[in-house]
Design an enzyme around this catalytic site. Structure first.
Site, PDB file in Angstrom:
ATOM      1  N   HIS A   9       0.842  -1.196   0.000  1.00 22.08           N
ATOM      2  CA  HIS A   9       0.000   0.000   0.000  1.00 22.08           C
ATOM      3  C   HIS A   9       0.878   1.248   0.000  1.00 22.08           C
ATOM      4  O   HIS A   9       0.363   2.363   0.006  1.00 22.08           O
ATOM      5  CB  HIS A   9      -0.917   0.013   1.236  1.00 22.08           C
ATOM      6  CG  HIS A   9      -1.943  -1.084   1.227  1.00 22.08           C
ATOM      7  ND1 HIS A   9      -3.181  -0.932   0.673  1.00 22.08           N
ATOM      8  CD2 HIS A   9      -1.898  -2.348   1.694  1.00 22.08           C
ATOM      9  CE1 HIS A   9      -3.870  -2.058   0.809  1.00 22.08           C
ATOM     10  NE2 HIS A   9      -3.102  -2.932   1.422  1.00 22.08           N
ATOM     11  N   LYS A  13       6.920   2.821  -2.880  1.00 22.13           N
ATOM     12  CA  LYS A  13       7.403   1.488  -3.224  1.00 22.13           C
ATOM     13  C   LYS A  13       6.732   0.986  -4.504  1.00 22.13           C
ATOM     14  O   LYS A  13       7.384   0.426  -5.384  1.00 22.13           O
ATOM     15  CB  LYS A  13       7.068   0.543  -2.062  1.00 22.13           C
ATOM     16  CG  LYS A  13       8.018  -0.598  -1.889  1.00 22.13           C
ATOM     17  CD  LYS A  13       7.621  -1.436  -0.692  1.00 22.13           C
ATOM     18  CE  LYS A  13       8.361  -1.030   0.548  1.00 22.13           C
ATOM     19  NZ  LYS A  13       8.217  -2.032   1.631  1.00 22.13           N
ATOM     20  N   GLU A  39      -0.669  -9.254   8.994  1.00 24.00           N
ATOM     21  CA  GLU A  39       0.205  -9.018  10.134  1.00 24.00           C
ATOM     22  C   GLU A  39       1.592  -9.545   9.786  1.00 24.00           C
ATOM     23  O   GLU A  39       1.742 -10.690   9.356  1.00 24.00           O
ATOM     24  CB  GLU A  39      -0.339  -9.733  11.368  1.00 24.00           C
ATOM     25  CG  GLU A  39       0.354  -9.341  12.645  1.00 24.00           C
ATOM     26  CD  GLU A  39      -0.282  -9.980  13.869  1.00 24.00           C
ATOM     27  OE1 GLU A  39       0.383  -9.949  14.916  1.00 24.00           O
ATOM     28  OE2 GLU A  39      -1.397 -10.510  13.771  1.00 24.00           O
ATOM     29  N   ASP A  68       9.677  -6.688   1.043  1.00 27.51           N
ATOM     30  CA  ASP A  68       9.838  -6.270   2.421  1.00 27.51           C
ATOM     31  C   ASP A  68      11.236  -5.688   2.489  1.00 27.51           C
ATOM     32  O   ASP A  68      12.211  -6.333   2.097  1.00 27.51           O
ATOM     33  CB  ASP A  68       9.676  -7.413   3.425  1.00 27.51           C
ATOM     34  CG  ASP A  68       9.448  -6.858   4.823  1.00 27.51           C
ATOM     35  OD1 ASP A  68       8.484  -6.102   5.014  1.00 27.51           O
ATOM     36  OD2 ASP A  68      10.236  -7.167   5.728  1.00 27.51           O
ATOM     37  N   LYS A 175      18.314   6.072  -8.978  1.00 29.75           N
ATOM     38  CA  LYS A 175      17.997   5.245  -7.808  1.00 29.75           C
ATOM     39  C   LYS A 175      17.412   3.907  -8.237  1.00 29.75           C
ATOM     40  O   LYS A 175      17.743   2.860  -7.673  1.00 29.75           O
ATOM     41  CB  LYS A 175      17.028   5.979  -6.878  1.00 29.75           C
ATOM     42  CG  LYS A 175      16.728   5.181  -5.619  1.00 29.75           C
ATOM     43  CD  LYS A 175      15.702   5.855  -4.740  1.00 29.75           C
ATOM     44  CE  LYS A 175      15.355   4.959  -3.569  1.00 29.75           C
ATOM     45  NZ  LYS A 175      14.145   5.372  -2.889  1.00 29.75           N
TER      46      LYS A 175
END
Length: 194
Positions: A9, A13, A39, A68, A175
């Site tokens: 979300h 990213k 979670e 992640d 980047k």
């Protein structure tokens, strides 16, 4: 063209990953299917990436790619690590950066080494027993004050020696070629033969 759900979300990213994937995939956000995030109970970037990818595949019914990532500071034994996004307890980038600067305020440059870490996980479906996992590390150090206007998260504090600037001072195009996420994406493309 294959459809792929990005399990995030985080607008910054999503923008970076879409740019890196190019036009090989029709990319959709997990936000189109669910406003809930899983979670993150994993103890590593890899575990959390797989959890997020499985959740996105479950709610969308489509293959899912999750990222992640976070910042690992040497002086802090790898912290904030998997807790990077919520380091200050608020989930706010400015508050996270303020806390990091406060924690490192008396630490000399020589001990401010850090790495941005990215783990990408791709699952074909929610129960995929063989996720594709690729990692990328980007070496740098933590500045004493924020610099630059681009990027998000800890980018204004992350100094890249070989470019003589912070991550937030790099153009988005550069980047997207040299970051931890870019390195993980290069490995991902190689694994899939893209």
């Amino acid at each position: 063209m294959n459809t792929l759900v990005l399990a995030s979300h985080n607008a910054g990213k999503l923008k970076e990953l879409q740019a890196m994937l190019g036009d090989r995939f029709q990319v959709r956000s997990v936000a189109e299917f669910s406003s809930e995030a899983p979670e993150e109970t994993g103890l590593s970037f890899i575990e959390n990436a797989i959890l997020k990818a499985r959740h996105a595949a479950r709610v969308s019914g489509l293959p899912a790619l999750a990222d992640d990532s976070g910042l690992a500071v040497d002086f802090l034994g790898g912290a904030p690590g998997i807790h990077s996004a919520r380091y200050s307890g608020t989930g706010d980038d400015a508050a996270n950066n303020t806390k990091l600067l406060e924690v490192l305020k008396d630490v000399p440059d020589a001990r401010r080494g850090a790495q941005f870490v990215c783990a990408l996980a791709l699952v074909q479906h929610a129960e995929d027993p063989l996720p594709v996992v690729c990692e990328g590390l980007w070496q740098g150090r933590i500045l004493h004050a924020a610099r630059g206007e681009h990027g998000f998260g800890y980018d204004p504090l992350f100094w890249i020696e070989e470019h003589g600037c912070s991550s937030a001072e790099l153009s988005p195009e550069l980047k997207n070629r040299i970051s931890h996420r870019a390195l993980a994406m290069q490995r991902f493309r190689q694994r899939l033969g893209l």
